[in-house]
Scaffold this motif. Structure first.
Motif, short mmCIF file in Angstrom:
data_model
loop_
_atom_site.label_atom_id
_atom_site.label_comp_id
_atom_site.label_asym_id
_atom_site.label_seq_id
_atom_site.Cartn_x
_atom_site.Cartn_y
_atom_site.Cartn_z
N TYR A 95 9.10 -7.80 -37.23
CA TYR A 95 9.70 -6.49 -37.13
C TYR A 95 9.87 -6.19 -35.90
O TYR A 95 9.31 -6.73 -34.93
CB TYR A 95 8.90 -5.48 -38.02
CG TYR A 95 9.56 -4.45 -38.78
CD1 TYR A 95 9.68 -5.03 -40.19
CD2 TYR A 95 9.84 -3.33 -38.45
CE1 TYR A 95 10.32 -4.23 -41.09
CE2 TYR A 95 10.77 -2.12 -39.27
CZ TYR A 95 10.54 -2.49 -40.56
OH TYR A 95 11.28 -1.92 -41.79
N VAL B 258 13.23 -1.92 -37.60
CA VAL B 258 14.00 -2.83 -38.68
C VAL B 258 13.26 -4.19 -38.83
O VAL B 258 12.78 -4.57 -37.67
CB VAL B 258 15.41 -3.04 -38.60
CG1 VAL B 258 16.10 -1.76 -38.54
CG2 VAL B 258 15.80 -3.70 -37.09
N PRO B 259 13.41 -4.75 -39.77
CA PRO B 259 13.09 -6.24 -39.77
C PRO B 259 13.71 -7.35 -38.73
O PRO B 259 14.95 -6.71 -38.20
CB PRO B 259 13.36 -6.86 -41.23
CG PRO B 259 13.60 -5.52 -41.93
CD PRO B 259 14.10 -4.43 -41.17
N ARG C 186 7.29 -6.99 -33.17
CA ARG C 186 5.71 -6.51 -34.10
C ARG C 186 5.72 -8.07 -34.93
O ARG C 186 6.64 -8.65 -35.39
CB ARG C 186 5.86 -5.59 -34.95
CG ARG C 186 6.32 -4.21 -34.15
CD ARG C 186 5.43 -3.87 -33.34
NE ARG C 186 3.92 -3.97 -33.51
CZ ARG C 186 3.20 -3.04 -34.10
NH1 ARG C 186 3.95 -1.60 -34.31
NH2 ARG C 186 1.89 -3.05 -34.48
N VAL D 186 5.04 -5.10 -39.92
CA VAL D 186 6.01 -3.87 -40.37
C VAL D 186 5.47 -2.85 -39.22
O VAL D 186 4.41 -2.41 -39.11
CB VAL D 186 6.17 -3.66 -41.80
CG1 VAL D 186 6.75 -2.02 -41.87
CG2 VAL D 186 6.51 -4.40 -42.75
N HIS D 187 6.53 -2.30 -38.46
CA HIS D 187 6.16 -1.51 -37.44
C HIS D 187 5.52 -0.08 -38.07
O HIS D 187 5.99 0.35 -39.27
CB HIS D 187 7.46 -1.02 -36.76
CG HIS D 187 7.45 0.07 -35.79
ND1 HIS D 187 6.53 -0.21 -34.72
CD2 HIS D 187 7.77 1.37 -35.33
CE1 HIS D 187 6.56 0.99 -33.70
NE2 HIS D 187 7.38 1.79 -34.09
N GLU E 75 16.60 0.22 -46.58
CA GLU E 75 17.21 -0.62 -45.63
C GLU E 75 18.75 -0.44 -45.56
O GLU E 75 19.27 0.46 -45.34
CB GLU E 75 16.66 -2.05 -45.97
CG GLU E 75 15.30 -2.25 -45.85
CD GLU E 75 14.83 -3.73 -45.93
OE1 GLU E 75 15.68 -4.60 -46.49
OE2 GLU E 75 13.95 -3.96 -45.50
#
Length: 410
Positions: A181, A204-205, A255, A258-259, A293
């Motif tokens: 992420y 976002v991913p 990251r 997940v942020h 998303e």
């Protein structure tokens, strides 16, 4: 940007002379001004300068400003017709010569800091037309009413953005194999003015971050990005809620999870995993909610304006735009009989991936009287807009019901 510079001069010096210059007028009763007071005109009030007088103000602390749908008729949305969705206050000091962007995080191999000049000189520049739509666009259509700005359908635009690809910057830094992420960090000010708090820090991913169209942009429609749209640097990610396109960008964290920044918690920009009864309160945990998303398929009628009155012999030209998040639109249809029958419209290909698509057609009406023209788009996966508001959700997100206008023939 003279007013912006004048405002900064006043904020820097705090002098009465600078204040008079910034306001462009003598200040009656200046002797009664509280120390450190920022006049209303120099506060967050610059948001509407350069905007159409028809814009709809949803709120001013922070600024949230909507475009009436008929203002969105341009193929590329001009700045004066672009909606504003802010979570905090604009930075009070913006110095382009010292502005930097830092790439760091657990999964960055070699964290680096770039100046704007570095970004412009070292990396190839790209320009894309990209749809940015608030996740809550259409929220006013849900009953019972949910919390948040009660947007109509005008919290969307498709403008032309110029900058460098995020993937090229991430390649320069180096990304570890465990990266999943990215999260952004910005210079906007929390409403509490607590410098330790971020108003919003989403992401976002890594797969979305690495798409060709994900930009670090410094130009909007060929000019410097206006202050209220993220000057001098903005993350621009098309097809997903516009909240992932961080303004006043100063940092990106790569990251290994997940942020977890501001507005990534609770039900912010999330949808229930399972259907929810209207008004039902469910726990705000990942067990019950998933992050939004790709945005759903949607369309607008941008001409004529609702309420058009025409003569019986008139063939009405009608047009608008359609988009579908990460996907393409394959069909746009029009109905004048409340969805009983549908007519295909002419649909253009997008200027580039993640841009909206323009459609048009002409209509003849069989008799005098009141009509509603409904538009329905279908994406390349076969998903079509619902004719009425989709399933209710606590955040009031993703209302992609068919847009409609009234036409009176007589």
């Amino acid at each position: 940007m003279n007013s912006i510079h004048n405002r900064r001069d006043f904020l820097k010096t705090g002098s009465l002379t600078a204040l008079v210059t910034a306001l462009g007028s003598n200040i009656v009763f200046a002797e009664h001004l509280p120390k450190g007071y920022i006049p209303v005109l120099l506060g967050e009030g610059d948001a509407l300068k350069g905007k159409s007088t028809e814009m709809i103000v949803q709120g001013d602390k922070p600024w949230n400003v909507e475009s009436p749908v008929h203002l969105l008729d341009d193929r590329i949305t001009p700045v004066d017709k672009m909606f504003i969705r802010n979570n905090g206050l604009i930075p009070e000091k913006i110095d382009v010569s010292t502005w930097t962007l830092t790439i760091d995080g657990e999964s960055a191999k070699a964290p680096k800091t770039y100046t704007l000049a570095d970004l412009k000189k070292r990396f190839k520049t790209y320009t894309y037309q990209l749809v940015l739509e608030c996740g809550g666009n259409g929220r006013s259509g849900f009953q019972p009413q949910t919390s948040g700005n009660q947007w109509g359908q005008g919290a969307v635009h498709c403008a032309s953005w110029t900058g460098v690809r995020l993937k090229d910057i991430l390649a320069d830094v180096g990304i570890k194999d465990d990266a999943v992420y990215i999260g952004y960090h910005s210079k906007d000010i929390h409403l509490s003015r607590d410098p330790k708090k971020e108003p919003i820090s989403r992401g976002v991913p890594i797969s979305k971050a690495m798409e060709n169209e994900t930009l670090l942009a410094w130009q909007l429609n060929g000019q410097d990005i206006p202050e209220f749209h993220g000057f001098p640097l903005r993350l621009v990610i098309g097809g997903w809620p516009a909240s992932v396109s961080g303004k006043w960008l100063s940092g990106i964290s790569v990251r290994n999870k997940v942020h977890d920044g501001a507005k990534m918690d609770g039900h912010s920009y999330k949808m229930p995993r399972n259907p929810v009864a209207p008004g039902e309160d469910i726990p705000q945990t990942d067990q019950y909610f998933k992050i939004i998303e790709s945005m759903p398929v949607k369309s607008l009628i941008t001409y004529p304006k609702s309420g058009a009155m025409i003569t019986p012999e008139t063939e009405l030209a009608i047009r608008g735009h359609a988009w579908a998040g990460d996907h393409a639109v394959k069909k746009v249809e029009i109905s004048i009989d409340f969805g009983a029958t549908w007519k295909d419209c002419k649909l253009e290909a997008p200027a580039n991936r993640l841009a909206w698509q323009h459609w048009n057609t002409k209509l003849k009406f069989p008799a005098k009287g009141y009509y509603e023209v409904w538009v329905r788009a279908t994406d390349n996966n076969g998903h079509a807009q619902p004719m009425v508001s989709p399933a209710w959700n606590p955040g009031g997100y993703l209302n992609n019901a068919c847009e409609r206008i009234a036409v009176k023939v007589g």
